[in-house]
Design a protein around this motif. Sequence first.
Motif, short mmCIF file in Angstrom:
data_model
loop_
_atom_site.label_atom_id
_atom_site.label_comp_id
_atom_site.label_asym_id
_atom_site.label_seq_id
_atom_site.Cartn_x
_atom_site.Cartn_y
_atom_site.Cartn_z
N PHE A 48 2.53 6.65 12.42
CA PHE A 48 1.53 6.04 11.64
C PHE A 48 0.13 6.70 11.78
O PHE A 48 0.00 7.16 12.55
CB PHE A 48 1.37 4.37 12.12
CG PHE A 48 2.67 3.66 12.03
CD1 PHE A 48 2.66 2.60 11.06
CD2 PHE A 48 3.74 4.06 12.77
CE1 PHE A 48 3.79 1.82 11.05
CE2 PHE A 48 5.20 3.21 12.71
CZ PHE A 48 5.02 2.20 11.76
N ARG A 53 -1.07 2.65 9.32
CA ARG A 53 -0.44 2.63 8.14
C ARG A 53 0.89 3.75 8.17
O ARG A 53 0.59 4.69 8.64
CB ARG A 53 -1.36 3.12 6.77
CG ARG A 53 -2.45 2.29 6.54
CD ARG A 53 -3.30 2.89 5.34
NE ARG A 53 -3.87 3.72 5.79
CZ ARG A 53 -4.72 4.70 4.98
NH1 ARG A 53 -5.07 4.19 4.08
NH2 ARG A 53 -5.10 5.84 5.44
N PHE A 217 0.11 9.34 0.68
CA PHE A 217 0.32 7.95 0.04
C PHE A 217 -0.09 8.21 -1.48
O PHE A 217 0.22 7.22 -2.13
CB PHE A 217 -0.83 7.14 0.66
CG PHE A 217 -0.95 6.87 2.26
CD1 PHE A 217 0.45 6.49 2.76
CD2 PHE A 217 -1.84 6.91 3.19
CE1 PHE A 217 0.73 6.22 3.98
CE2 PHE A 217 -1.58 6.28 4.45
CZ PHE A 217 -0.31 6.24 4.71
N TRP A 304 3.67 3.23 3.82
CA TRP A 304 2.78 2.21 3.45
C TRP A 304 2.58 1.86 1.97
O TRP A 304 2.45 1.07 1.48
CB TRP A 304 1.76 2.56 4.26
CG TRP A 304 0.57 1.56 4.07
CD1 TRP A 304 0.28 0.28 4.52
CD2 TRP A 304 -0.69 1.84 3.09
NE1 TRP A 304 -0.82 -0.40 3.96
CE2 TRP A 304 -1.41 0.71 3.16
CE3 TRP A 304 -1.18 3.05 2.35
CZ2 TRP A 304 -2.61 0.56 2.19
CZ3 TRP A 304 -2.10 2.82 1.50
CH2 TRP A 304 -2.68 1.64 1.48
N GLU A 308 3.39 -1.21 -0.29
CA GLU A 308 2.20 -2.01 -0.69
C GLU A 308 2.36 -2.45 -2.04
O GLU A 308 1.81 -3.72 -2.25
CB GLU A 308 1.10 -0.83 -0.71
CG GLU A 308 -0.40 -1.60 -1.00
CD GLU A 308 -1.34 -0.62 -1.45
OE1 GLU A 308 -2.68 -0.82 -0.96
OE2 GLU A 308 -1.12 0.65 -1.67
#
Length: 540
Positions: A48, A53, A217, A304, A308
């Motif tokens: 993380f 996250r 991400f 993450w 989401e």
Amino acid sequence: MTDATFEIRMQVMWNRLISVVEEQAMTLLRTAFSTSVREAGDLSAGVFDPQGRMLAQAVTGTPGHVNTMAEAVLHFMAEIPRAEMFPGDTYVTNDPWKGTGHLHDITMVSPSFKGDELVGFFACTAHVVDVGGRGFGADGKSVYEEGIQIPIMKFAERGQVNRDLIRILRSNVREANQVVGDFFSLAACNDVGHRRLIAMMDEIGLPDLDGLGEFIFSRTRTATLERIAALPKGAWSNTLLTDGYDSPVKLAATVQIGADAINVDFTGTDPMSRHGINVPIIYTKAYACYALKCVVAPDIPNNWASLEAFTISSPVNILNAERPAPVSVRHVIGHMVPDLVLGALAQALPGQVLAEGAAALWNIHISARPVAGQDGRRAEILMFNSGGMGARPTLDGLNATAFPSGVMTMPIEATEQTGPIVVWRKELRPDSGGDGQYRGGLGQLIEIEPMPGHEFDFSAMFDRVGHAAKGRDGGGAGAAGIVALDDGTLLKPKGWQHVPAGRRLMLHLPGGGGYGDPAARTPEDRANDLSKSYVTEPRK
């Protein structure tokens, strides 16, 4: 650096990060004491960023652990302020509402420092064989009866283990050496992840994970949103009946697909149970998101950003149980959530979603002991067993496969070493897969007997006994499960029960539903079913 070079460099580092968490998980597999971890892989591991996250998860592990762990790290950060985090720390909890849904799962989180800078966290979870209390079963009336509760706290500070916590553990569990050994294994696996991460960062020249995290991400978010944008928009609902404890339980879900998000709402689901089959929302969310991801974005890495886009809502009910509800066997109802959600998605995406399967693992916890007046051995034994998967739109269902949990089957040789039992039979169950153009996966037949001079109590944690897996698009239902003694005495699918010396416990695990019109199954496939004894009589 050109755009192409940057992209390649970042992708290589992303792959390296995944290798780091895979080694983290392998450390836990190799050092764990409990067979549920060592042999079945009932665990998770992940890395993380400093904001909590999830950057990457190990492939080894279960959705129920991985996706709850993804949220649990934020609970740890809320409880332990940054000023109280130090190199060499490891934090622990088994809080069902802040961890993975029941007391038997231990979650550990360790901050990862590069020099004096916090660069991230490593987290892992594993199922331990015992946490005291009533033992692993659905008979508790509140979480306080189900075992020792460990709030979020420090297992180690600056490398020094909390010996008071170890002493408390040893005084509250039946298998102290196994449980304490697993605690140290969990801490060790985070430590291995940390050391490998820092070595990677030193080798590549990374001062932190900020740039790599943004790359992970942004790419994941973009890919996930593209998949959602291509879906039909609207709301679809589904209901599913499960066995419950002593009466059926209705689960209900509505899947709402929007422009950039998918919500699953569980309004209409039955109220909380007075037995330990309730599910904290953190676990319900984990498996609902997993079902969505299996259909919407199965090839996009789980982190993450990919999670989401999936949101969950629910009033208080059996899928959103509040403290202090008993939750020990939360996985049985929780494992039904994917079939529930997939049933709604099948309406939005006809021809793309598999049939219902056995879903819930047929876990069995055995408490063996010598018959009164005889010498022998006491032991706590845990077995994970799987029924059949539902048939897929273009393929037969997988036999004896743990979907949606993904755990492996424990070898009977390893199980028999842990206590005084003999597993006389463990084989595929003929005629248990639902008929269809594509046949449902087969369940299993399992026979377990106490060793001479012994007896055992066992905790049944089974479902699909009163409510078989349904087929899809014309496919037939899978066979329902059966729990009995070898003299024909029928037993309950849930709760602690007794097997006397000289008797055998007979488990007939459920099969998966079939897919499509049975008349469309090819003669070659039917001949193959007969030749392999998947069916005992020709099906029309």
